[in-house]
Design an enzyme around this catalytic site. Structure first.
Site, mmCIF file in Angstrom:
data_model
loop_
_atom_site.group_PDB
_atom_site.id
_atom_site.type_symbol
_atom_site.label_atom_id
_atom_site.label_comp_id
_atom_site.label_asym_id
_atom_site.label_seq_id
_atom_site.Cartn_x
_atom_site.Cartn_y
_atom_site.Cartn_z
ATOM 1 N N ASP A 12 -36.134 -75.078 28.196
ATOM 2 C CA ASP A 12 -36.495 -76.027 27.149
ATOM 3 C C ASP A 12 -35.424 -75.900 26.058
ATOM 4 O O ASP A 12 -35.410 -74.915 25.309
ATOM 5 C CB ASP A 12 -37.893 -75.663 26.637
ATOM 6 C CG ASP A 12 -38.287 -76.454 25.395
ATOM 7 O OD1 ASP A 12 -37.428 -77.151 24.818
ATOM 8 O OD2 ASP A 12 -39.470 -76.355 24.996
ATOM 9 N N CYS A 34 -47.138 -76.463 17.028
ATOM 10 C CA CYS A 34 -47.349 -76.621 18.485
ATOM 11 C C CYS A 34 -47.114 -75.313 19.220
ATOM 12 O O CYS A 34 -46.554 -75.286 20.314
ATOM 13 C CB CYS A 34 -46.469 -77.730 19.071
ATOM 14 S SG CYS A 34 -46.909 -79.353 18.507
ATOM 15 N N GLN A 74 -34.632 -77.086 20.886
ATOM 16 C CA GLN A 74 -34.114 -76.556 19.613
ATOM 17 C C GLN A 74 -32.670 -76.090 19.716
ATOM 18 O O GLN A 74 -32.108 -75.631 18.721
ATOM 19 C CB GLN A 74 -34.993 -75.391 19.126
ATOM 20 C CG GLN A 74 -36.409 -75.779 18.766
ATOM 21 C CD GLN A 74 -36.474 -76.754 17.585
ATOM 22 O OE1 GLN A 74 -35.537 -76.895 16.799
ATOM 23 N NE2 GLN A 74 -37.585 -77.462 17.470
ATOM 24 N N HIS A 95 -43.548 -73.648 23.231
ATOM 25 C CA HIS A 95 -44.129 -74.824 22.585
ATOM 26 C C HIS A 95 -45.200 -75.396 23.518
ATOM 27 O O HIS A 95 -45.111 -75.238 24.741
ATOM 28 C CB HIS A 95 -42.986 -75.835 22.399
ATOM 29 C CG HIS A 95 -43.307 -77.037 21.583
ATOM 30 N ND1 HIS A 95 -43.930 -78.149 22.111
ATOM 31 C CD2 HIS A 95 -43.047 -77.333 20.289
ATOM 32 C CE1 HIS A 95 -44.050 -79.068 21.160
ATOM 33 N NE2 HIS A 95 -43.523 -78.600 20.050
ATOM 34 N N LYS A 128 -33.786 -84.547 17.884
ATOM 35 C CA LYS A 128 -33.560 -83.237 17.243
ATOM 36 C C LYS A 128 -32.072 -82.904 17.164
ATOM 37 O O LYS A 128 -31.687 -81.780 16.854
ATOM 38 C CB LYS A 128 -34.301 -82.146 18.020
ATOM 39 C CG LYS A 128 -35.829 -82.267 17.931
ATOM 40 C CD LYS A 128 -36.476 -81.098 18.612
ATOM 41 C CE LYS A 128 -37.950 -81.315 18.890
ATOM 42 N NZ LYS A 128 -38.794 -81.223 17.699
HETATM 43 C C1 LIG Z 1 -39.172 -75.695 21.548
HETATM 44 C C2 LIG Z 1 -39.678 -77.108 21.653
HETATM 45 N N1 LIG Z 1 -39.981 -77.626 22.850
HETATM 46 C C3 LIG Z 1 -40.420 -78.881 22.995
HETATM 47 C C4 LIG Z 1 -40.595 -79.699 21.903
HETATM 48 C C5 LIG Z 1 -41.082 -81.091 22.112
HETATM 49 O O1 LIG Z 1 -40.088 -82.016 21.781
HETATM 50 P P1 LIG Z 1 -40.403 -83.572 21.778
HETATM 51 O O2 LIG Z 1 -41.614 -83.755 20.901
HETATM 52 O O3 LIG Z 1 -39.179 -84.204 21.216
HETATM 53 O O4 LIG Z 1 -40.685 -83.970 23.189
HETATM 54 C C6 LIG Z 1 -40.318 -79.207 20.632
HETATM 55 C C7 LIG Z 1 -40.552 -80.029 19.440
HETATM 56 O O5 LIG Z 1 -40.692 -79.544 18.340
HETATM 57 C C8 LIG Z 1 -39.835 -77.884 20.501
HETATM 58 O O6 LIG Z 1 -39.543 -77.358 19.313
#
Ligand SMILES: Cc1ncc(COP(=O)(O)O)c(C=O)c1O
Length: 422
Positions: free
Chosen positions: A213, A378, A216, A135, A239
């Protein structure tokens, strides 16, 4: 040997999903005259009554600023905030509550590491190893760090539309100049579940620091940071049934103590002079300013709620929904291109209908009450690698049903007819 992520094999007794669904009042509504089917859970999940109620109770009874007051409400707010930290430590099996930093979410957690850890440990010539399925939140902070320091970013490739990490390339990518491996646990576009514990073990053998990370995965399966063996792990409350604006960065205690602060301000200091300051130990030295107290309270309620449903059961249901959707979509007569692994996928599907733009799919689906997401999610570098601009994505959570997936697949058939796709 590095194996693919384990798929739970023993089937747990499933709870009464319709009773659980009733905990989410928002799901019981019509959109454009059609029953809402909420399939945008990878973007954000819905919140159960227990979380909304915890927020209401906090604001109606306990609201005050934390750590500073000696009055009753401040003590209560502080106790609630710190109880959420203890709960988060338990939720991911951290060794200590001192390893839990509250952040705004995954993005801030990764930025914190890139700035505080990165500025101390990364220098020109070092490499940061990412994967092609990251992401933007797990790419851009490292690009900023690389620009500041002269470090280089390298990417472990994926295997095309199937979207697995190409582990045959690991040895050539994970070499001596690599100082950090940062990778996603579950891909938000592909639904791939990465073997993070094996990869962290490989990195650790080479003295490479690791960040996972878990945006998800944290709400979708059991997360055990000791079993994963990572140095950092970041996730977002919103999430996983919690409120927006709160997240957690886990950091191994020795690593956190060795890091300079991220931001300066109130709450993180021991003493301040006109010229110099000293700061508290982790995690407080990383939490400058008034934190999101109600967010932590809501996140606490969300973690309790997820454990009440059962995270092993949630993971199983997720994978069943993902597999069911993949199988049903594969049967669509006119062209569909599906992304991500055939088996062992998380509860989401990314796809393109032949000759129909993803945004058109999402717009027409919305008219039929189905909330999808279309775009690059993203993941622009990943989209380029796949040779597409965007995909449409349906992402599930435990309150979704196979009946909703059937309706969604019918809607896609209607969309194909509507656009006269050949
Ligand atoms: C794999 C992954 N990493 C990071 C993020 C970023 O999360 P946040 O916008 O809650 O900081 C997302 C958000 O969709 C994501 O799917």
């Amino acid at each position: 040997m590095i194996t693919e992520a384990a798929v739970p094999t023993k089937r747990n007794k499933m709870p009464d999903w319709s009773a659980i669904r009733a905990d989410f009042p928002i799901l019981n509504q019509k959109v454009h005259g059609q029953p809402l089917i909420y399939f945008d859970n990878a973007a954000t999940t819905q919140k159960p009554r227990a979380v909304v109620e915890a927020l209401r109770r906090y604001y109606e009874h306990d609201n005050a600023n934390v750590h500073r007051g000696i009055h009753e409400l401040s003590n209560r707010a502080t106790a609630a905030f710190e109880a959420a930290r203890t709960r988060a430590a338990q939720f991911i099996n951290a060794r200590s509550t001192d390893e839990i930093i509250f952040t705004r979410g995954t993005t801030e957690g990764i930025n914190l590491v890139a700035q505080a850890w990165g500025s101390k440990h990364i220098k020109a010539g070092d490499r940061i190893l990412l994967t092609e399925m990251e992401h933007h939140s797990n790419i851009v902070p490292w690009q900023l760090l690389a620009e500041r320091t002269g470090a280089e970013l390298v990417y472990l490739p994926i295997t095309g539309d199937i979207g697995l990490l190409d582990l045959s390339r690991l040895d050539e990518c994970l070499t001596k100049p690599v100082k950090l491996l940062a990778l996603t646990h579950i891909s938000n576009s592909l639904g791939t579940i990465n073997p993070v514990a094996d990869l962290c073990a490989r990195a650790r053998q080479l003295g490479v620091t690791t960040l996972v990370d878990a945006a998800q995965s944290a709400g979708h399966r059991v997360i055990d940071v000791q079993e994963i063996g990572c140095d950092f792990l970041a996730f977002s409350g919103h999430k996983m049934c919690g409120p927006t604006g709160i997240g957690v960065l886990y950091g191994r205690q020795e690593v956190l103590e060795d890091m300079p602060p991220y931001q300066g301000g109130g709450e993180m200091i021991l003493s301040v002079d006109f010229q110099r300051s000293t700061w508290k130990h982790a995690p407080h030295k990383f939490e400058a300013g008034t934190p999101d107290i109600s967010g932590a309270v809501g996140l606490h309620a969300a973690m309790d709620y997820l454990d009440k449903v059962g995270r092993v059961t949630i993971a199983q249901h997720d994978q069943e929904l993902g597999a069911y959707a993949y199988a049903q979509l594969s049967r669509l007569k006119q062209g569909i291109r599906l992304f991500g692994p055939h088996i062992g996928r998380a509860g989401l599907v990314s796809f393109l209908l032949k000759d129909i733009h993803a945004h058109d799919v999402v717009t027409v689906a919305d008219q039929r009450g189905v909330a999808l997401r279309g775009g690059h999610h993203c993941n622009q570098p990943l989209m380029r690698k796949l040779g597409v601009e965007s995909t449409a994505r349906a992402s599930f959570f435990f309150y979704n049903t196979t009946a909703e997936i059937d309706r969604f697949v019918d809607v896609l058939g209607e969309i194909q007819k509507f656009f006269g796709a050949s």
